[in-house]
Design a protein around this motif. Structure first.
Motif, PDB file in Angstrom:
ATOM      1  N   ARG A 109       0.853  -1.189   0.000  1.00 59.38           N
ATOM      2  CA  ARG A 109       0.000   0.000   0.000  1.00 59.38           C
ATOM      3  C   ARG A 109       0.885   1.233   0.000  1.00 59.38           C
ATOM      4  O   ARG A 109       2.032   1.190   0.427  1.00 59.38           O
ATOM      5  CB  ARG A 109      -0.922   0.025   1.219  1.00 59.38           C
ATOM      6  CG  ARG A 109      -1.802  -1.218   1.374  1.00 59.38           C
ATOM      7  CD  ARG A 109      -2.927  -1.223   0.347  1.00 59.38           C
ATOM      8  NE  ARG A 109      -3.886  -2.305   0.582  1.00 59.38           N
ATOM      9  CZ  ARG A 109      -3.812  -3.513   0.055  1.00 59.38           C
ATOM     10  NH1 ARG A 109      -2.786  -3.814  -0.729  1.00 59.38           N
ATOM     11  NH2 ARG A 109      -4.732  -4.421   0.293  1.00 59.38           N
ATOM     12  N   TRP A 168      -4.636   2.997 -13.192  1.00 54.88           N
ATOM     13  CA  TRP A 168      -5.872   3.008 -12.397  1.00 54.88           C
ATOM     14  C   TRP A 168      -6.995   2.341 -13.182  1.00 54.88           C
ATOM     15  O   TRP A 168      -6.893   2.114 -14.384  1.00 54.88           O
ATOM     16  CB  TRP A 168      -6.255   4.430 -11.993  1.00 54.88           C
ATOM     17  CG  TRP A 168      -6.671   5.339 -13.124  1.00 54.88           C
ATOM     18  CD1 TRP A 168      -7.947   5.614 -13.541  1.00 54.88           C
ATOM     19  CD2 TRP A 168      -5.803   6.118 -13.970  1.00 54.88           C
ATOM     20  NE1 TRP A 168      -7.934   6.503 -14.586  1.00 54.88           N
ATOM     21  CE2 TRP A 168      -6.629   6.833 -14.865  1.00 54.88           C
ATOM     22  CE3 TRP A 168      -4.424   6.286 -14.045  1.00 54.88           C
ATOM     23  CZ2 TRP A 168      -6.111   7.690 -15.826  1.00 54.88           C
ATOM     24  CZ3 TRP A 168      -3.911   7.132 -15.011  1.00 54.88           C
ATOM     25  CH2 TRP A 168      -4.752   7.826 -15.876  1.00 54.88           C
ATOM     26  N   TRP A 169      -8.046   2.010 -12.432  1.00 52.40           N
ATOM     27  CA  TRP A 169      -9.194   1.323 -13.013  1.00 52.40           C
ATOM     28  C   TRP A 169     -10.380   2.270 -13.121  1.00 52.40           C
ATOM     29  O   TRP A 169     -10.706   2.991 -12.168  1.00 52.40           O
ATOM     30  CB  TRP A 169      -9.577   0.112 -12.169  1.00 52.40           C
ATOM     31  CG  TRP A 169      -8.577  -0.992 -12.259  1.00 52.40           C
ATOM     32  CD1 TRP A 169      -7.490  -1.184 -11.454  1.00 52.40           C
ATOM     33  CD2 TRP A 169      -8.558  -2.037 -13.237  1.00 52.40           C
ATOM     34  NE1 TRP A 169      -6.787  -2.289 -11.861  1.00 52.40           N
ATOM     35  CE2 TRP A 169      -7.418  -2.844 -12.948  1.00 52.40           C
ATOM     36  CE3 TRP A 169      -9.378  -2.390 -14.303  1.00 52.40           C
ATOM     37  CZ2 TRP A 169      -7.094  -3.964 -13.706  1.00 52.40           C
ATOM     38  CZ3 TRP A 169      -9.048  -3.506 -15.053  1.00 52.40           C
ATOM     39  CH2 TRP A 169      -7.928  -4.280 -14.755  1.00 52.40           C
ATOM     40  N   GLU A 217      -9.626   2.988  -7.925  1.00 47.58           N
ATOM     41  CA  GLU A 217      -8.541   2.092  -7.530  1.00 47.58           C
ATOM     42  C   GLU A 217      -7.309   2.459  -8.357  1.00 47.58           C
ATOM     43  O   GLU A 217      -7.301   2.303  -9.575  1.00 47.58           O
ATOM     44  CB  GLU A 217      -8.914   0.634  -7.759  1.00 47.58           C
ATOM     45  CG  GLU A 217      -7.807  -0.328  -7.344  1.00 47.58           C
ATOM     46  CD  GLU A 217      -8.213  -1.792  -7.351  1.00 47.58           C
ATOM     47  OE1 GLU A 217      -7.326  -2.649  -7.214  1.00 47.58           O
ATOM     48  OE2 GLU A 217      -9.424  -2.080  -7.490  1.00 47.58           O
ATOM     49  N   TRP A 219      -3.020   2.335  -8.775  1.00 48.61           N
ATOM     50  CA  TRP A 219      -1.781   1.623  -8.446  1.00 48.61           C
ATOM     51  C   TRP A 219      -0.587   2.477  -8.842  1.00 48.61           C
ATOM     52  O   TRP A 219      -0.601   3.130  -9.892  1.00 48.61           O
ATOM     53  CB  TRP A 219      -1.678   0.307  -9.215  1.00 48.61           C
ATOM     54  CG  TRP A 219      -2.792  -0.673  -8.985  1.00 48.61           C
ATOM     55  CD1 TRP A 219      -3.696  -0.697  -7.961  1.00 48.61           C
ATOM     56  CD2 TRP A 219      -3.108  -1.789  -9.826  1.00 48.61           C
ATOM     57  NE1 TRP A 219      -4.550  -1.763  -8.088  1.00 48.61           N
ATOM     58  CE2 TRP A 219      -4.212  -2.455  -9.224  1.00 48.61           C
ATOM     59  CE3 TRP A 219      -2.562  -2.300 -10.993  1.00 48.61           C
ATOM     60  CZ2 TRP A 219      -4.782  -3.597  -9.785  1.00 48.61           C
ATOM     61  CZ3 TRP A 219      -3.125  -3.430 -11.554  1.00 48.61           C
ATOM     62  CH2 TRP A 219      -4.221  -4.082 -10.951  1.00 48.61           C
ATOM     63  N   ALA A 229      -1.077  -0.349  -3.956  1.00 47.95           N
ATOM     64  CA  ALA A 229      -2.386   0.286  -4.076  1.00 47.95           C
ATOM     65  C   ALA A 229      -2.364   1.605  -3.311  1.00 47.95           C
ATOM     66  O   ALA A 229      -1.925   1.663  -2.159  1.00 47.95           O
ATOM     67  CB  ALA A 229      -3.464  -0.632  -3.515  1.00 47.95           C
ATOM     68  N   THR A 231      -3.696   4.344  -1.077  1.00 47.74           N
ATOM     69  CA  THR A 231      -4.713   4.352  -0.025  1.00 47.74           C
ATOM     70  C   THR A 231      -5.025   5.748   0.496  1.00 47.74           C
ATOM     71  O   THR A 231      -5.962   5.915   1.280  1.00 47.74           O
ATOM     72  CB  THR A 231      -4.248   3.489   1.154  1.00 47.74           C
ATOM     73  OG1 THR A 231      -2.973   3.964   1.621  1.00 47.74           O
ATOM     74  CG2 THR A 231      -4.111   2.028   0.737  1.00 47.74           C
ATOM     75  N   PRO A 243      -8.972  -1.481  -2.587  1.00 48.09           N
ATOM     76  CA  PRO A 243      -8.602  -2.167  -3.835  1.00 48.09           C
ATOM     77  C   PRO A 243      -9.232  -3.549  -3.907  1.00 48.09           C
ATOM     78  O   PRO A 243      -9.261  -4.283  -2.920  1.00 48.09           O
ATOM     79  CB  PRO A 243      -7.079  -2.245  -3.752  1.00 48.09           C
ATOM     80  CG  PRO A 243      -6.762  -2.150  -2.301  1.00 48.09           C
ATOM     81  CD  PRO A 243      -7.812  -1.279  -1.704  1.00 48.09           C
ATOM     82  N   THR A 244      -9.727  -3.890  -5.084  1.00 45.30           N
ATOM     83  CA  THR A 244     -10.387  -5.189  -5.263  1.00 45.30           C
ATOM     84  C   THR A 244      -9.660  -6.092  -6.250  1.00 45.30           C
ATOM     85  O   THR A 244      -9.886  -7.300  -6.249  1.00 45.30           O
ATOM     86  CB  THR A 244     -11.829  -4.990  -5.751  1.00 45.30           C
ATOM     87  OG1 THR A 244     -11.801  -4.284  -7.006  1.00 45.30           O
ATOM     88  CG2 THR A 244     -12.641  -4.190  -4.736  1.00 45.30           C
ATOM     89  N   VAL A 246      -6.095  -5.887  -6.919  1.00 46.96           N
ATOM     90  CA  VAL A 246      -4.646  -5.842  -6.818  1.00 46.96           C
ATOM     91  C   VAL A 246      -4.031  -7.193  -6.467  1.00 46.96           C
ATOM     92  O   VAL A 246      -2.945  -7.528  -6.951  1.00 46.96           O
ATOM     93  CB  VAL A 246      -4.217  -4.761  -5.806  1.00 46.96           C
ATOM     94  CG1 VAL A 246      -4.623  -5.127  -4.387  1.00 46.96           C
ATOM     95  CG2 VAL A 246      -2.732  -4.490  -5.914  1.00 46.96           C
TER      96      VAL A 246
END
Length: 263
Positions: A109, A168-169, A217, A219, A229, A231, A243-244, A246
């Motif tokens: 993180r 990123w997503w 999310e 990175w 990730a 935070t 994060p879901t 990573v």
């Protein structure tokens, strides 16, 4: 026979004598580094290809890099966790060098802060020339309790971290700035984009402001930590979502670790 290394070391390459321990007297021009864990490394060929291209801009031919690489590979320790760096040193006659360092604690993180000046780099496509400009930015971010500084372009959009790439997503789309000469061609970033292509994940090359990124999310990636990730973006920006994705992508990077070659 491999030289056993137990602590940090610095040595300069001499074509006739090999790697020779010396004081670090010259400034750095180009660098490349990777995580080395019990003799295993990720994307070793890609790191050397990037380094060879970069030093070529300063007159070092691939034929001069090959024997240096062979001795570096032989010298690197096979036990412990390390963060070695190959370097091109400035001077009337540029010289190749190896710096072997114990790896700092690895993190999953990261807290980030937006750099307090626009992206100052003169050669963002090369690793090394702008270290003197980037190190103070990361240090000021660390003084604010963060791990990394995020660089912004002239429009206030995030480019990458001072020493990390940015992804990123957005729903199911993986986003990252384009490799247009204004970002470093990150090796870890490339491994993730290659995986996205194999999986059929849509990749969008774009940029976004910190306010837009803080709600997604995000990175930051590097050879040392792999994926971290994000935070926390600091005061005034929303807390990022948990994060879901990573863990799955981090496992992929772990799977890419392979033993050092024999030469």
């Amino acid at each position: 026979m491999q030289t056993e290394i137990h602590a940090s070391s610095f040595s300069v390459w001499h074509p006739c004598a090999g790697l020779v321990a010396e004081e670090n007297a010259e400034s750095l021009v180009v660098a490349d580094s990777w995580l080395l864990a019990d003799g295993k490394v990720r994307a070793y060929e890609m790191h050397w290809a990037r380094f060879t291209r970069a030093v070529g801009e300063f007159g070092v031919e691939p034929g001069a890099v090959r024997p240096f690489r062979a001795e570096v590979t032989e010298t690197l320790p096979r036990t412990g966790t390390w963060f070695p760096r190959v370097e091109l040193l400035a001077g009337t006659q540029p010289r190749l060098a190896l710096r072997v360092r114990p790896a700092p604690p690895l993190r999953e993180r990261a807290s980030v802060r937006v750099a307090d000046v626009p992206d100052p780099r003169t050669r963002p496509d090369l690793k090394g020339p702008d270290f003197p400009l980037l190190e103070p930015l990361r240090r000021r971010a660390q003084e604010q309790g963060a791990d990394e500084a995020v660089l912004l372009d002239e429009h206030g959009r995030a480019v990458e971290g001072a020493f990390s790439s940015l992804l990123w997503w957005q729903e199911d789309v993986l986003c990252t700035p384009a490799e247009d000469g204004r970002i470093l061609p990150g090796v870890t970033r490339r491994l993730l984009l290659d995986r996205a292509e194999r999986l059929g994940v849509t990749v969008r090359h774009t940029r976004a402001t910190p306010a837009e990124l803080a709600g997604r999310e995000v990175w930051i990636t590097s050879a040392l930590h792999g994926i971290r990730a994000v935070t926390d973006w600091g005061p005034g920006l929303s807390v990022p979502p948990a994060p879901t994705r990573v863990d799955e992508w981090r496992a992929h990077l772990t799977d890419r670790l392979a033993p050092l070659p024999r030469h």
